[in-house]
Structure formats: structure tokens, C-alpha cells
Design an enzyme around this catalytic site. Structure first.
Site, PDB file in Angstrom:
ATOM      1  CB  SER A  91       7.029 -10.543  -3.189  1.00  0.00           C
ATOM      2  OG  SER A  91       6.383  -9.821  -2.093  1.00  0.00           O
ATOM      3  CD  GLU A 182       1.970 -10.548  -6.579  1.00  0.00           C
ATOM      4  OE1 GLU A 182       1.281 -10.785  -5.718  1.00  0.00           O
ATOM      5  OE2 GLU A 182       3.073  -9.783  -6.379  1.00  0.00           O
ATOM      6  CG  HIS A 252       1.950 -12.503  -2.213  1.00  0.00           C
ATOM      7  ND1 HIS A 252       2.102 -11.702  -3.316  1.00  0.00           N
ATOM      8  CD2 HIS A 252       3.225 -12.322  -1.470  1.00  0.00           C
ATOM      9  CE1 HIS A 252       3.335 -10.881  -2.922  1.00  0.00           C
ATOM     10  NE2 HIS A 252       3.965 -11.120  -2.025  1.00  0.00           N
TER      11      HIS A 252
END
Length: 277
Positions: A91, A182, A252
């Protein structure tokens, strides 16, 4: 990055302590400064100290959120290069993984501490195996967008954070890379905008292949009459002249397979496999 939720952190920490000896500075981990886990100077100092810590083999990111790009100019990649450590996170940690790749240090795009307890056991087992050198296939059962086989250095991460490195001195060399992306919480038109930006910045023209993970909660409201995120991904990436796969179990959502950032890999879209070269 962002302030650390103590309950979820402690659940993940317990899992790490079952397997490894963990060094923890409670005051630093649970610091708070606005929407950050401490001010920039103290966060950078703590990370640089971790780079220098003798005998430490890994640095595990506590959580994502936002804030790592703010401290990149304050970090010391030369220290990390002199004493490489396995940095683990994803992330917002994409920015730090990119700096590791610039320094020639393999890092790991994988679960942060606050995500560990929520992972299925097979993903945690895969995590330990990759970190400890067993070398299983990284991803399997990938789905085809564009067939083919590609090899190169594995780079990418969170699409939004990665895009913010373009035009900065912190973007690693993308020539002949196998890219992976992602994201979370970005509506389809925003995903389209991000992919268009990367295409026009020449990112895709330099890559040898592309793997897509989960785009979690990246959907339109039910009342919206517009393309879904899978349509956007297919339309924007289906015309690339390199192998492209989707369906990677990283991101996630409930699954997050670890990927060695900066390692040499082979993407075989026909076999649906990403593996270490």
C-alpha cells in the site's frame, strides 16, 4: 504512514512473535501527528536507525495509509545498501519498496502487521516460505488478458502511490520490468485516469509484462451507468504489446500473497503462473 490501530497491530505482532524475535519501540509505533504516525523528522529518524540496526534481518511496516512519500528525501538508501534488510509491507509502503529497488535491495510487497491476523493460513504459510527462502511459485491461477511469457525485475505495487513517484527521483528504473499493480477505493474512472497517466508517461512502453491483483472496493455506486473496474482494466491494458495477466491474489482484500520486490521473475500467462527466475 498513518496512525497505527493498536488492537489490530497487537494481533499481527503476536503472530510475528510466534516465529521471530521482534524488536519494538512502543512509543514510536503508536505515535500520532495529525493524520500521520509521527512527524516527518521522527519517522525518518526511526527508519534510518532501523536501517543501521546490527543483527536485524527485517523491517516490518506496521500499517499503510499515507505519509511515506513525505520522508523519502530524509532516508539513507546507502545505509540500507550497506546492510540489506528484508523490508515487508504494501500500500503506502510502495514508495519505500521503490527506494529499496533503486538501492539494489530486494524487499517484499506483502502484508503489513495490522493485516497479518486477517490473512488466511495459506497466505501466511506462503509468506514465511518466501521470506525464508523456500521459493514456491509466487502466484498461480492467473487469468489471461494478453497471452505470452515475460521475464524481468518485479516492480510496481499500489497503483495510486506508484503513480506519484513519476517525475520524482524515487522512481526505479522500469526498463524491462515485469510490473504488478493493485488498488483500493478508487472508482473506475480514477483507475482509468491512473492507467492513462502511466501510459502517457511511458511506463508501459518500458515494461516486459504486467500482473494485476485485486482492485478492492474499486466500483461505481449501484446507480451509476458507467464501466466497471474490470472493463476499464481490460480496455486500457488489453492493447499493450506485452503479456498481461489478472487475478493475482494480492492487495487490500482478504488475500495478499507476498511478492519479492525487485527480484527477477518469470510471468507465464498461458500457465497462469508468476515465479522467481
Amino acid at each position: 504512514s498513518g496512525p497505527v490501530p493498536e488492537e489490530r497491530f497487537n494481533a499481527g505482532l503476536a503472530m510475528l512473535q510466534e516465529r521471530y524475535e521482534v524488536v519494538l519501540d512502543h512509543d514510536q509505533v503508536f505515535a500520532r501527528h495529525g493524520f500521520l504516525a509521527g512527524d516527518d523528522a521522527s519517522r525518518a529518524a526511526a527508519l534510518n536507525e532501523a536501517f543501521e540496526e546490527p543483527g536485524t534481518q527485517a523491517i516490518w511496516i506496521a500499517r499503510g495509509g499515507y505519509g511515506l512519500t513525505r520522508i523519502l528525501p530524509l532516508l539513507s538508501p546507502s545505509t540500507l545498501r550497506a546492510s540489506p534488510k528484508a523490508i515487508v509491507g504494501f500500500s503506502d509502503a510502495t514508495a519505500l519498496l521503490a527506494v529499496c529497488a533503486q538501492a539494489g535491495v530486494i524487499s517484499y510487497h506483502g502484508p503489513v502487521v495490522t493485516q497479518l491476523a486477517d490473512l488466511p493460513p495459506e497466505d501466511r504459510d506462503h509468506l514465511w516460505q518466501v521470506l525464508e527462502g523456500a521459493g514456491p511459485a509466487l502466484l498461480t491461477d492467473l487469468e489471461t488478458i494478453t497471452p505470452g511469457v515475460a521475464s524481468g525485475r518485479l516492480l510496481g505495487g499500489n497503483l495510486e502511490v506508484f503513480s506519484r513517484l513519476i517525475g520524482t527521483p524515487f522512481l526505479p528504473d522500469l526498463n524491462d520490468a515485469v510490473l504488478f499493480f493493485e488498488d483500493v477505493g478508487e472508482r473506475p474512472y480514477r483507475i482509468d485516469r491512473l492507467l492513462t497517466h502511466l501510459q502517457q508517461a511511458g511506463v508501459f512502453s518500458r515494461a516486459r509484462g504486467l500482473v494485476l491483483g485485486e482492485f478492492f472496493h474499486c466500483h461505481e455506486p449501484a446507480s451509476a451507468d458507467s464501466p466497471g473496474v474490470q472493463e476499464v482494466l481490460g480496455e486500457r491494458l488489453g492493447g499493450l504489446k506485452v503479456p498481461v495477466a489478472q487475478g493475482g491474489l494480492f492487495g487490500h482484500g482478504k488475500r495478499n500473497r507476498v511478492l519479492p520486490y525487485g527480484a527477477q521473475v518469470v510471468l507465464d500467462v498461458g500457465q497462469g503462473v508468476l515465479r522467481i527466475q
